[in-house]
Design a protein around this motif. Structure first.
Motif, PDB file in Angstrom:
ATOM      1  N   HIS A 140       0.823  -1.210   0.000  1.00 41.67           N
ATOM      2  CA  HIS A 140       0.000   0.000   0.000  1.00 41.67           C
ATOM      3  C   HIS A 140       0.860   1.264   0.000  1.00 41.67           C
ATOM      4  O   HIS A 140       0.635   2.196   0.776  1.00 41.67           O
ATOM      5  CB  HIS A 140      -0.965   0.006   1.194  1.00 41.67           C
ATOM      6  CG  HIS A 140      -1.933  -1.132   1.193  1.00 41.67           C
ATOM      7  ND1 HIS A 140      -2.824  -1.358   0.154  1.00 41.67           N
ATOM      8  CD2 HIS A 140      -2.143  -2.119   2.094  1.00 41.67           C
ATOM      9  CE1 HIS A 140      -3.548  -2.442   0.415  1.00 41.67           C
ATOM     10  NE2 HIS A 140      -3.147  -2.927   1.591  1.00 41.67           N
ATOM     11  N   VAL A 141       1.834   1.292  -0.872  1.00 40.01           N
ATOM     12  CA  VAL A 141       2.725   2.450  -1.004  1.00 40.01           C
ATOM     13  C   VAL A 141       2.053   3.505  -1.880  1.00 40.01           C
ATOM     14  O   VAL A 141       1.505   3.191  -2.936  1.00 40.01           O
ATOM     15  CB  VAL A 141       4.072   2.032  -1.618  1.00 40.01           C
ATOM     16  CG1 VAL A 141       4.956   3.252  -1.878  1.00 40.01           C
ATOM     17  CG2 VAL A 141       4.783   1.038  -0.710  1.00 40.01           C
ATOM     18  N   LYS A 142       2.110   4.742  -1.453  1.00 38.92           N
ATOM     19  CA  LYS A 142       1.589   5.844  -2.247  1.00 38.92           C
ATOM     20  C   LYS A 142       2.617   6.270  -3.287  1.00 38.92           C
ATOM     21  O   LYS A 142       3.821   6.188  -3.060  1.00 38.92           O
ATOM     22  CB  LYS A 142       1.212   7.026  -1.358  1.00 38.92           C
ATOM     23  CG  LYS A 142       0.119   6.711  -0.341  1.00 38.92           C
ATOM     24  CD  LYS A 142      -1.157   6.253  -1.038  1.00 38.92           C
ATOM     25  CE  LYS A 142      -2.270   5.987  -0.034  1.00 38.92           C
ATOM     26  NZ  LYS A 142      -3.496   5.455  -0.707  1.00 38.92           N
ATOM     27  N   ARG A 143       2.103   6.753  -4.396  1.00 39.06           N
ATOM     28  CA  ARG A 143       2.969   7.145  -5.506  1.00 39.06           C
ATOM     29  C   ARG A 143       4.074   8.106  -5.060  1.00 39.06           C
ATOM     30  O   ARG A 143       5.235   7.965  -5.441  1.00 39.06           O
ATOM     31  CB  ARG A 143       2.109   7.783  -6.597  1.00 39.06           C
ATOM     32  CG  ARG A 143       2.889   8.254  -7.815  1.00 39.06           C
ATOM     33  CD  ARG A 143       2.000   9.052  -8.760  1.00 39.06           C
ATOM     34  NE  ARG A 143       2.763   9.512  -9.894  1.00 39.06           N
ATOM     35  CZ  ARG A 143       2.796   8.916 -11.076  1.00 39.06           C
ATOM     36  NH1 ARG A 143       2.099   7.811 -11.259  1.00 39.06           N
ATOM     37  NH2 ARG A 143       3.516   9.412 -12.055  1.00 39.06           N
ATOM     38  N   GLY A 144       3.730   9.071  -4.224  1.00 37.25           N
ATOM     39  CA  GLY A 144       4.704  10.059  -3.796  1.00 37.25           C
ATOM     40  C   GLY A 144       5.821   9.502  -2.935  1.00 37.25           C
ATOM     41  O   GLY A 144       6.867  10.141  -2.785  1.00 37.25           O
ATOM     42  N   ASP A 145       5.611   8.314  -2.372  1.00 38.98           N
ATOM     43  CA  ASP A 145       6.620   7.683  -1.530  1.00 38.98           C
ATOM     44  C   ASP A 145       7.361   6.544  -2.239  1.00 38.98           C
ATOM     45  O   ASP A 145       8.211   5.890  -1.641  1.00 38.98           O
ATOM     46  CB  ASP A 145       5.964   7.112  -0.262  1.00 38.98           C
ATOM     47  CG  ASP A 145       5.307   8.181   0.583  1.00 38.98           C
ATOM     48  OD1 ASP A 145       5.858   9.293   0.655  1.00 38.98           O
ATOM     49  OD2 ASP A 145       4.231   7.899   1.159  1.00 38.98           O
ATOM     50  N   ALA A 146       7.026   6.292  -3.500  1.00 39.70           N
ATOM     51  CA  ALA A 146       7.487   5.085  -4.189  1.00 39.70           C
ATOM     52  C   ALA A 146       9.006   4.970  -4.243  1.00 39.70           C
ATOM     53  O   ALA A 146       9.566   3.885  -4.039  1.00 39.70           O
ATOM     54  CB  ALA A 146       6.906   5.043  -5.600  1.00 39.70           C
ATOM     55  N   SER A 203      -0.555  -2.206  -4.140  1.00 39.92           N
ATOM     56  CA  SER A 203      -1.948  -2.052  -3.712  1.00 39.92           C
ATOM     57  C   SER A 203      -2.649  -3.392  -3.520  1.00 39.92           C
ATOM     58  O   SER A 203      -3.647  -3.482  -2.804  1.00 39.92           O
ATOM     59  CB  SER A 203      -2.730  -1.212  -4.726  1.00 39.92           C
ATOM     60  OG  SER A 203      -2.930  -1.925  -5.941  1.00 39.92           O
ATOM     61  N   GLU A 218       3.148   1.853  -6.742  1.00 42.21           N
ATOM     62  CA  GLU A 218       1.847   2.036  -6.099  1.00 42.21           C
ATOM     63  C   GLU A 218       0.856   0.961  -6.554  1.00 42.21           C
ATOM     64  O   GLU A 218       0.136   0.368  -5.735  1.00 42.21           O
ATOM     65  CB  GLU A 218       1.295   3.418  -6.429  1.00 42.21           C
ATOM     66  CG  GLU A 218      -0.069   3.704  -5.793  1.00 42.21           C
ATOM     67  CD  GLU A 218      -0.595   5.075  -6.140  1.00 42.21           C
ATOM     68  OE1 GLU A 218      -0.740   5.911  -5.223  1.00 42.21           O
ATOM     69  OE2 GLU A 218      -0.869   5.322  -7.344  1.00 42.21           O
ATOM     70  N   TYR A 219       0.831   0.700  -7.844  1.00 40.02           N
ATOM     71  CA  TYR A 219      -0.119  -0.266  -8.409  1.00 40.02           C
ATOM     72  C   TYR A 219       0.112  -1.665  -7.863  1.00 40.02           C
ATOM     73  O   TYR A 219      -0.808  -2.304  -7.339  1.00 40.02           O
ATOM     74  CB  TYR A 219       0.016  -0.252  -9.932  1.00 40.02           C
ATOM     75  CG  TYR A 219      -0.819  -1.285 -10.653  1.00 40.02           C
ATOM     76  CD1 TYR A 219      -2.172  -1.075 -10.865  1.00 40.02           C
ATOM     77  CD2 TYR A 219      -0.240  -2.455 -11.137  1.00 40.02           C
ATOM     78  CE1 TYR A 219      -2.944  -2.026 -11.533  1.00 40.02           C
ATOM     79  CE2 TYR A 219      -0.995  -3.400 -11.808  1.00 40.02           C
ATOM     80  CZ  TYR A 219      -2.349  -3.185 -12.005  1.00 40.02           C
ATOM     81  OH  TYR A 219      -3.092  -4.134 -12.663  1.00 40.02           O
TER      82      TYR A 219
END
Length: 251
Positions: free
Chosen positions: A115-121, A207, A203-204
């Motif tokens: 569940h990583v957010k794009r901004g933290d990838a 998820s 992110e994808y």
């Protein structure tokens, strides 16, 4: 820093690049030409549990193959036995009509990712390497049920020569890619042209699945693929990451 795994004097070594040579853990410097074999540059304590590979992730390549660009990532799983190293050999089965290279920026996962957010990838990436993910078009059934023989054959995915630390690749989404066959440029592109960029992919995937340290994500190839024959020397190169050499052998 650039990391490699090599065979030298009958033993496997982890090495780093130092002024054009290979620095071993015991302090010896080895010339690249003295290496017995280059292995896939996997971290010894974080081998990939999962290898994810993108299909049609550049619009120009999808057009080249007469496919519509995907609206969500087209992904398949690879086994570790497909991997081979720099300056190694890939077999072309005798009965095929079209086998081509695919120069691909490869992401090496550095931390458990869920569940990583794009901004933290980018915080979850250890580094990058170059893959040449060969495909045999004769064996392809369709994009929804790809035949295992297309992408999961032994030696079909050279990887290397280096695993480059993420800190040394400031912008992985602005790297030039180039492939030569027997010294002739046959493919050129840039990672900025990916349909689904690296942060999106982290992110994808995270998820719905857990990415583990050492896992690999092969991010697809641009257009310009050509048929490769036994004896051909293929060099897939990505700016700042490395130039991966491979030779085709008849099976």
């Amino acid at each position: 820093m650039k990391h490699a795994r090599i065979v030298f004097e009958g033993a496997t070594h982890d090495a780093t690049e130092r002024d054009g040579q290979l620095l071993l853990a015991d302090g010896r410097l080895v010339a690249p030409d003295a290496v017995t074999a280059w292995l896939p540059p996997l971290a010894p304590t974080a081998r990939p549990r999962t290898i994810l590979a993108l299909g049609l992730n550049y619009a120009d390549h999808a057009k080249e193959l007469e496919f519509k660009a995907p609206e969500e990532p087209l992904v398949f799983i690879k086994g570790e036995s497909t991997l081979t190293g720099h300056r190694q050999f890939t077999q072309r089965p005798a009965d095929v009509q079209f086998m081509h290279y695919e120069c691909e920026l490869t992401v090496v996962v550095g931390r458990t990712a869920r569940h990583v957010k794009r901004g933290d990838a980018y915080d979850f990436i250890a580094g990058y390497t170059v893959a040449n993910d060969y495909a045999i078009r004769d064996y392809l059934e369709n994009w929804y049920r790809p035949n295992l023989r297309v992408k999961n054959r032994d030696t079909c995915t050279p990887l290397g020569p280096w695993r480059v630390d993420a800190a040394d690749v400031p912008d992985p989404m602005a790297l030039a890619l180039q492939t030569t066959v027997n010294g002739k440029v046959t493919q050129s592109g840039n990672t900025k042209d990916m349909i689904f960029d690296v942060p999106f992919l982290i992110e994808y995937f995270s998820s719905f699945m857990t990415l583990q340290p050492g896992d690999l994500i092969l991010t697809g190839t641009p257009d310009g693929v050509v048929d490769c024959r036994p004896g051909d020397v293929i060099v897939t190169e990505i700016e700042g990451v490395g130039a991966l050499h491979n030779t085709i052998l008849a099976a």
